[in-house]
Enzyme design. Structure first.
Site, mmCIF file in Angstrom:
data_model
loop_
_atom_site.group_PDB
_atom_site.id
_atom_site.type_symbol
_atom_site.label_atom_id
_atom_site.label_comp_id
_atom_site.label_asym_id
_atom_site.label_seq_id
_atom_site.Cartn_x
_atom_site.Cartn_y
_atom_site.Cartn_z
ATOM 1 N N GLU A 137 0.856 -1.190 0.000
ATOM 2 C CA GLU A 137 0.000 0.000 0.000
ATOM 3 C C GLU A 137 0.888 1.235 0.000
ATOM 4 O OE1 GLU A 137 -3.161 -0.002 2.920
ATOM 5 O OE2 GLU A 137 -3.055 2.180 3.158
ATOM 6 N N GLU A 142 -2.587 11.315 3.385
ATOM 7 C CA GLU A 142 -3.661 11.129 4.348
ATOM 8 C C GLU A 142 -3.660 12.361 5.255
ATOM 9 O OE1 GLU A 142 -4.525 6.689 5.569
ATOM 10 O OE2 GLU A 142 -2.395 7.117 5.745
#
Length: 255
Positions: A137, A142
């Protein structure tokens, strides 16, 4: 925990004159037109059940096709409080637009407020066969509303994932103001993370193997806004809703 030999570069401030090499443009999504181009994008719907309820993070939102719009060259994902439920949208390019290496960027304006969790990220295209985290990932951006003025960039792989993920958070007092460019420069040797074309974090293990470098295969792109969850919450301030994640474009360049 297995030790990983790596060359880690943390650059808290890079000269504005540093050159970013983007290579040739190989794909772009400018969100022109009046609806999402489903030749490039998929909707992921619901709450992740029964396989990964709460999308694996105890998130509170239900994903729908109704919490977004394409207008005036922008994609807007809106997180809402609908009665006793939270709703949002999550889209991916899985099986349609997948990339191995390159300069991958999005220009976006983030939502804010306690409990909000927008993301621009990627998953290994073999996740259906290998599972997570072995497939890998890449969290290009974020942001969590409970920790303002901070950009998170994170990698998950077999040796480092979940609470032990390999990442960095960068103080960015202006992150809540207007649009910014979030990107990675991904090569066979390393992954650099950039905000507004400045490198803030790099990952380059010297002895690459399946457990510390799943980044030698195609990955697909994801855009979403989560609510609450292990990372974004647990508390959610209901007074913040609705909140909008506005994406101007996503572009992929060769190295």
């Amino acid at each position: 925990m297995r030790k990983i030999t790596m060359a880690l570069v943390l650059l808290a401030a890079i000269s504005a004159s540093a050159q970013v090499k983007k290579g040739k443009l190989v794909w772009e999504e400018n969100f022109n037109g009046k609806k999402l181009n489903e030749k490039a994008w998929n909707f992921e719907l619901g709450d992740g059940c029964p396989n990964v309820c709460g999308w694996g993070n105890n998130e509170r939102q239900l994903y729908t096709k109704d919490n977004h719009k394409v207008e005036n060259g922008f994609l807007t994902i809106t997180a809402k409080k609908d009665g006793d439920k939270y709703t949002s949208t999550r889209i991916t390019t899985a099986g349609k637009k997948e990339f191995k290496y390159g300069y991958i960027e999005a220009r976006a304006k983030i939502p804010t407020g306690h409990g909000i969790w927008p993301a621009f990220w990627m998953l290994g295209s073999n996740i259906g066969q290998k599972g997570w985290p072995l497939a890998g990932e890449i969290d290009i951006l974020e942001y969590i509303g409970r920790e303002p003025d901070m950009a998170y960039t994170t990698l998950h792989f077999q040796d480092r994932h979940g609470d032990n993920a390999y990442g960095h958070k960068t103080p960015m007092p202006e992150i809540e103001e207007g649009f910014h460019n979030y990107a990675i420069q991904w090569t066979p040797e390393k992954i650099d993370f950039l905000v507004d074309e400045k490198v803030f974090f790099s990952y380059a293990p010297e002895n690459k193997n399946e457990a510390n470098w799943p980044y030698n295969q195609p990955f697909y792109i994801i855009l979403n806004v989560a609510v609450g969850g292990n990372f974004g919450g647990p508390d959610v301030d209901d007074s913040i809703f609705p909140q909008e994640f506005v994406i101007d474009y996503v572009k992929v360049y060769s190295n």
